[in-house]
Structure formats: C-alpha cells, structure tokens
Enzyme design. Sequence first.
Site, PDB file in Angstrom:
ATOM      1  CG  ASP A 247      -2.212   0.760   0.985  1.00  0.00           C
ATOM      2  OD1 ASP A 247      -3.274   0.118   0.970  1.00  0.00           O
ATOM      3  OD2 ASP A 247      -2.172   2.007   0.776  1.00  0.00           O
TER       4      ASP A 247
ATOM      5  N   GLY B 202      -5.641  -2.401  -4.716  1.00  0.00           N
ATOM      6  CA  GLY B 202      -5.053  -1.057  -4.644  1.00  0.00           C
ATOM      7  C   GLY B 202      -5.695  -0.094  -5.635  1.00  0.00           C
ATOM      8  N   GLY B 203      -5.581   1.175  -5.342  1.00  0.00           N
ATOM      9  CA  GLY B 203      -6.081   2.204  -6.254  1.00  0.00           C
ATOM     10  C   GLY B 203      -7.105   3.092  -5.598  1.00  0.00           C
ATOM     11  CB  VAL B 204      -8.695   6.228  -6.782  1.00  0.00           C
ATOM     12  CG1 VAL B 204      -9.863   7.115  -6.386  1.00  0.00           C
ATOM     13  CG2 VAL B 204      -7.380   6.999  -6.689  1.00  0.00           C
TER      14      VAL B 204
ATOM     15  CG  ASN C 178     -21.535  -1.186  -8.044  1.00  0.00           C
ATOM     16  OD1 ASN C 178     -22.293  -0.253  -8.292  1.00  0.00           O
ATOM     17  ND2 ASN C 178     -20.777  -1.179  -6.956  1.00  0.00           N
TER      18      ASN C 178
ATOM     19  CE1 TYR D 239     -13.156   2.954  -8.134  1.00  0.00           C
ATOM     20  CE2 TYR D 239     -15.553   3.056  -8.048  1.00  0.00           C
ATOM     21  CZ  TYR D 239     -14.365   2.422  -7.733  1.00  0.00           C
ATOM     22  OH  TYR D 239     -14.398   1.256  -7.015  1.00  0.00           O
TER      23      TYR D 239
ATOM     24  CE  LYS E 154     -11.367   0.018  -9.307  1.00  0.00           C
ATOM     25  NZ  LYS E 154     -10.152  -0.705  -8.862  1.00  0.00           N
TER      26      LYS E 154
ATOM     27  CB  SER F 227     -22.372  -2.180  -1.247  1.00  0.00           C
ATOM     28  OG  SER F 227     -22.913  -1.409  -2.311  1.00  0.00           O
TER      29      SER F 227
ATOM     30  NE  ARG G 213     -25.921   1.691  -5.473  1.00  0.00           N
ATOM     31  CZ  ARG G 213     -24.742   1.358  -4.989  1.00  0.00           C
ATOM     32  NH1 ARG G 213     -24.483   1.465  -3.699  1.00  0.00           N
ATOM     33  NH2 ARG G 213     -23.785   0.929  -5.794  1.00  0.00           N
TER      34      ARG G 213
END
Length: 265
Positions: free
Chosen positions: A34, A72-74, A112, A136, A140, A165, A174
């Site tokens: 990280d 990893g990532g935003v 998603n 974002y 992906k 989620s 949701r």
Amino acid sequence: IRFQRLLLTGAAGALGRVMRPRLLAYCQRLRLSDRADLGEAAEGEELVPAELQDREAMLSLLEGVDAVVHLGGVSVEAAFDPILQANIVGVFNLYEAARKQGVKRVVFASSNHVTGFYRQDEVIDARAPARPDTLYGVSKAFGENLSRMYFDRYGIETVCLRIGSSLAEPYDRRTLASWLSFDDLERLVIAGLTAPLVSHSVIFGMSANPATWWDNRLAAHLGYAPQDSSERFRAALEAAQPWPDATDPVTLYQGGAFVRLGPFD
Ligand code: 15L
C-alpha cells in the site's frame, strides 16, 4: 489450498484490511503493499510499501509472487489526476510487472460502477456493455479491458470482481441489492485465485441477495457460492427508511449516489 507467496495490494484500505488476515490462511508468505501505513508485519507477512504509479517499484513488488489480489487504487469518484495515476498508470504497471515477472493469475477489484448507469429495474450480466457512472467507473472498465488484452496476448489470467457494496451490513435499499458480506468477499477472492481455469472472467461481487440486478450465470465456472443474504436486514431498513422519490437518480440507477458525484474542478 496453499500458495507459496500471494501479493495483496491496497492492503491498508477498507477491503484490504478485511482480506489481510483471511488471505494469510491460504499462503506461506503474504506480501502486503500500500502507499499508506501497513502497521507491523505478523508471522508470514512481508510489508512492501509501493506507489502504483512507480513502475520500478511495481516491478520489484511482483517478483517471486504466485498470484496477485489487486485491491489497490482509488476506490471512489475523484479528480481525474489521482484516478489516472493509480487506476490507469498503476494498473498498466501492475500488468507489465506481471508479464515481466511471470505472474499468471490476478484477482482484480473492479466495481459495479462500470455498469452504474443501468437502471435498478434492469438485470444485467457480464456481457452487457459498460455504462460507467463516474471517471472511477471508466478507470475500472480500463482495468477490465487491459486485463483482457494481457490474457489474450500473454495468457495472464484475471478474474475481474465487479464488487457491489462490501460492507459489514447493508445500510439502505440500494445496498440490500448490492451487498457483499465479508465472508462472501473471501469466498469470491478464493474462488478467483483457485478455480482451475478462469481465462479472463468478469463476475459481480454480491451475496445471495434475492433482489439483485446482476446475473452471474456466465461466471458459473468460478464455482463461487455465496452463503450470506441481505434479506435479514430488509424489514428494519425498509421500516426506518420511507420509499424514496423514484425519479431521483440515486434511486433510479444501479450506481446510486455515484451517478452525481463530481466533477471536482
Ligand atoms: C465502490 O466501488 C466503492 O469502492 C465503495 O466505496 C462503495 O461505495 C461501492 O462501490 C458501492 O457501490 O456501494
């Protein structure tokens, strides 16, 4: 199931912290990476801090690794530059490093939000064209496409997890549909790591929620069998939260609130 060495990126993130102790059970050595603080190494852990956009650091990060779980990532909508660095340049660096170091399997945390602009009254499978709801989500989709190319050209297998989620509990209407329990997240990641032949696969990361928008029959070969369901949370959530305005984009689209996050400049 035993790997010599697994790599978990994003190990200090929300799902990285969930997976860190769980993955340790499946490997001799767990390499954790990280940019943020990883704390102390437990028995069997190796801490290797790295920035995804640092090509050299990524090349050494993947040395001697059997398989990668790339969290990893935003992980939310943000300005374009951090997304570009982490989720586009970073994912390219990861796959280049996998190619050069001979790593043959990646479990990639997609989202998603690649298909967030489908409506909540539609059911889609992994063949539905992307309809990203954010930059974002676009990033992906890039990772999904890049990993497709690395499979077709170099035989590096990837399972793209379009995670819904993944939370301790669903918290609204949701997330009753999109919820992925932490135990099912573990089952999903392990299925992605250990299924004998995955080629390039895309699977929606959800628990066995009865009311969902996603059809995973195309990913049956992964053998993922969710054991949890959001249904036990339904009555309390519906009682506490009156039915929202059906024309509100947040209620209309699968991506929920993401459809109106940003722009940031
Ligand atoms: C995501 O992709 C995010 O990483 C996560 O924070 C959640 O917001 C999730 O989607 C979701 O759609 O609930």
